[in-house]
Scaffold this motif. Sequence first.
Motif, PDB file in Angstrom:
ATOM      1  N   ASP A 235      -9.933  59.136 -31.010  1.00 20.82           N
ATOM      2  CA  ASP A 235      -9.451  58.395 -29.844  1.00 20.82           C
ATOM      3  C   ASP A 235     -10.672  57.979 -29.027  1.00 20.82           C
ATOM      4  O   ASP A 235     -11.202  58.745 -28.229  1.00 20.82           O
ATOM      5  CB  ASP A 235      -8.496  59.267 -29.024  1.00 20.82           C
ATOM      6  CG  ASP A 235      -7.927  58.517 -27.825  1.00 20.82           C
ATOM      7  OD1 ASP A 235      -8.491  57.462 -27.465  1.00 20.82           O
ATOM      8  OD2 ASP A 235      -6.935  58.994 -27.242  1.00 20.82           O
TER       9      ASP A 235
ATOM     10  N   ILE B 121     -12.094  55.859 -24.304  1.00 23.28           N
ATOM     11  CA  ILE B 121     -13.167  55.884 -23.302  1.00 23.28           C
ATOM     12  C   ILE B 121     -14.530  55.626 -23.944  1.00 23.28           C
ATOM     13  O   ILE B 121     -15.358  54.905 -23.407  1.00 23.28           O
ATOM     14  CB  ILE B 121     -13.188  57.233 -22.545  1.00 23.28           C
ATOM     15  CG1 ILE B 121     -11.989  57.328 -21.587  1.00 23.28           C
ATOM     16  CG2 ILE B 121     -14.498  57.412 -21.779  1.00 23.28           C
ATOM     17  CD1 ILE B 121     -11.899  58.620 -20.802  1.00 23.28           C
TER      18      ILE B 121
ATOM     19  N   TYR C 287      -6.805  64.179 -23.580  1.00 24.06           N
ATOM     20  CA  TYR C 287      -6.008  63.146 -22.919  1.00 24.06           C
ATOM     21  C   TYR C 287      -5.819  61.995 -23.897  1.00 24.06           C
ATOM     22  O   TYR C 287      -6.794  61.352 -24.316  1.00 24.06           O
ATOM     23  CB  TYR C 287      -6.680  62.631 -21.637  1.00 24.06           C
ATOM     24  CG  TYR C 287      -5.725  61.774 -20.840  1.00 24.06           C
ATOM     25  CD1 TYR C 287      -4.740  62.357 -20.049  1.00 24.06           C
ATOM     26  CD2 TYR C 287      -5.752  60.385 -20.915  1.00 24.06           C
ATOM     27  CE1 TYR C 287      -3.827  61.581 -19.348  1.00 24.06           C
ATOM     28  CE2 TYR C 287      -4.841  59.601 -20.214  1.00 24.06           C
ATOM     29  CZ  TYR C 287      -3.885  60.206 -19.434  1.00 24.06           C
ATOM     30  OH  TYR C 287      -2.971  59.441 -18.744  1.00 24.06           O
TER      31      TYR C 287
ATOM     32  N   GLY D 267      -3.675  52.228 -24.204  1.00 24.02           N
ATOM     33  CA  GLY D 267      -4.114  53.314 -25.068  1.00 24.02           C
ATOM     34  C   GLY D 267      -2.965  54.244 -25.433  1.00 24.02           C
ATOM     35  O   GLY D 267      -2.891  54.756 -26.560  1.00 24.02           O
ATOM     36  N   SER D 268      -2.067  54.468 -24.500  1.00 28.93           N
ATOM     37  CA  SER D 268      -0.918  55.336 -24.773  1.00 28.93           C
ATOM     38  C   SER D 268      -0.070  54.768 -25.907  1.00 28.93           C
ATOM     39  O   SER D 268       0.301  55.481 -26.848  1.00 28.93           O
ATOM     40  CB  SER D 268      -0.033  55.463 -23.529  1.00 28.93           C
ATOM     41  OG  SER D 268      -0.751  56.020 -22.459  1.00 28.93           O
TER      42      SER D 268
ATOM     43  N   LYS E 140      -9.559  50.073 -22.952  1.00 26.78           N
ATOM     44  CA  LYS E 140     -10.454  50.106 -21.787  1.00 26.78           C
ATOM     45  C   LYS E 140     -11.632  49.135 -21.908  1.00 26.78           C
ATOM     46  O   LYS E 140     -11.513  47.980 -21.538  1.00 26.78           O
ATOM     47  CB  LYS E 140     -10.935  51.534 -21.527  1.00 26.78           C
ATOM     48  CG  LYS E 140      -9.766  52.475 -21.138  1.00 26.78           C
ATOM     49  CD  LYS E 140     -10.266  53.741 -20.557  1.00 26.78           C
ATOM     50  CE  LYS E 140      -9.187  54.797 -20.350  1.00 26.78           C
ATOM     51  NZ  LYS E 140      -8.540  54.743 -19.069  1.00 26.78           N
TER      52      LYS E 140
HETATM   53  C1  LIG Z   1      -8.995  59.022 -24.478  1.00 24.89           C
HETATM   54  C2  LIG Z   1      -7.822  58.288 -23.924  1.00 24.89           C
HETATM   55  N1  LIG Z   1      -6.798  57.962 -24.723  1.00 24.89           N
HETATM   56  C3  LIG Z   1      -5.718  57.299 -24.282  1.00 24.89           C
HETATM   57  C4  LIG Z   1      -5.623  56.928 -22.950  1.00 24.89           C
HETATM   58  C5  LIG Z   1      -4.399  56.234 -22.474  1.00 24.89           C
HETATM   59  O1  LIG Z   1      -4.661  54.908 -22.197  1.00 24.89           O
HETATM   60  P1  LIG Z   1      -3.698  54.087 -21.209  1.00 24.89           P
HETATM   61  O2  LIG Z   1      -3.881  54.631 -19.839  1.00 24.89           O
HETATM   62  O3  LIG Z   1      -4.182  52.678 -21.370  1.00 24.89           O
HETATM   63  O4  LIG Z   1      -2.315  54.241 -21.715  1.00 24.89           O
HETATM   64  C6  LIG Z   1      -6.668  57.230 -22.078  1.00 24.89           C
HETATM   65  C7  LIG Z   1      -6.608  56.845 -20.664  1.00 24.89           C
HETATM   66  O5  LIG Z   1      -7.379  57.269 -19.838  1.00 24.89           O
HETATM   67  C8  LIG Z   1      -7.781  57.950 -22.560  1.00 24.89           C
HETATM   68  O6  LIG Z   1      -8.791  58.308 -21.762  1.00 24.89           O
END
Ligand SMILES: Cc1ncc(COP(=O)(O)O)c(C=O)c1O
Length: 452
Positions: free
Chosen positions: A256, A259, A149, A116-117, A285
């Motif tokens: 985003d 989740i 987040y 996700g990042s 996820k």
């Molecule tokens: C809403 C949201 N965006 C992005 C991320 C980042 O995902 P990742 O941990 O796979 O990099 C998360 C992780 O918890 C998240 O909750």
Amino acid sequence: MTQNTLSHDDIAYQLHSYTNAVQHRTQGPCIMERGQGIYVFDTDGKRYIEGMAGLWSVAVGFSEPRLAQVAARQMECLPFYHTFSHKANVPSIQLAQKLVELSGGRMAQAFFTNSGSEANDSIVKMLWYYNNALGRSAKKKIIARNKAYHGVTVASASLTGLPANHRDFDLPLPRMLHTRCPHYYREALAGESQAQFVERLARELEELILAEGPDSVAAFIGEPVMGAGGVLVPPADYWPKMQAVCRKYDVLVVADEVITGFGRTGHMFASDLYGIEPDFMTLSKQLTSSYQPLAAVLISHKVAEVISSHSGEIGTFGHGYTASGHPVATAVGLENIAIIEDQGLVANAASSGRVLQDALNQLAAHPLVGEVRGVGLIAGVELVADKATKAQFEPLGSVSARVVRQAQDNGLILRNIQDSVAFCPPLIIDAQQVEDMVGIFARSLDQVAASL
Ligand SMILES: Cc1ncc(COP(=O)(O)O)c(C=O)c1O
């Protein structure tokens, strides 16, 4: 290998995410060995309900044979192939098409990443690329929310609105701004109604855009329901109001849904629930139930067209990861979505979710509980030192951490976020299992209350 050896080696050789590394030397790890449905078992054989679906992610539970089989088949057939320079592989094409279909045709294309990042970092770069393509070289700032987040890579962490993700990492980057989060219980002014609160948030967003200059603001990003900030559920008309401000100044909207995607709220996407019409969507996820690392950026028609033609003009879209569209990960994603559809897990999230919200709301009168909030199968219970004044505990989060530790002793894994306790069980959870989970939580709460 004995449990002691494993603990010793873990402490010696592994730097843990989101862990106090000094405390870890004495506390050591809780090592999970296997999973079954909504349960995981540690190396001592102790069983836990995974009340957080791992990291908000294991929709189909911890023992789904279809995912293991599809991964093995794909490994044997074609274990890796990439998507650079006009190459493709079959599952990545099929998954991209499936995601576009699930968006109701609103989105045009998918771009795959490992996390996700990285997906949110990719969106930041696409936003900049898009505005450069349109000749709007100043329109680059991105507005996120406090307590958001969005991940931990350099740009995503900058969008994240939590101090721990910035402190001593020299973040946030310039051009990343934050506005107030829609948490009525903590952020509303005395006597302010929900409607007035939402009006104020929309006004604050507009004032920020005007103060920065609309020509400098590219996008507004938000989780439809904020997760890691404490499970913060927006008032019903929050998203339409914020979106209207964005449209007025040609500020793109990024949802985003890392989740919330794939059924968490009782809807396939929370954007459907809140009337969000995003220009970008981030998915991860529950896309693979975290059986494989995979995320997707969905891109609207308007944006995809600009990005594609600009790559034609300058010669390439110079972005992508070795594992973008990885065939094993995308094959697992496709099968995982098929399971969500075959087993009716979105509907189950709605029905088990009602049981969860009702059961937690019955704890609202508990002396430690300040607020119960949630939607579908995601919820947060905020603990308070004083119900009347909403006073927080000192130090912040100390009591919720004790409750979560007690719950773990009692066989339930939850997560504390400041003074709140988060719930986000697998989407396969049934009504009885929800009752069991909330029962253990209530007992843990009482045990901690008695010891205060
Ligand atoms: C809403 C949201 N965006 C992005 C991320 C980042 O995902 P990742 O941990 O796979 O990099 C998360 C992780 O918890 C998240 O909750």
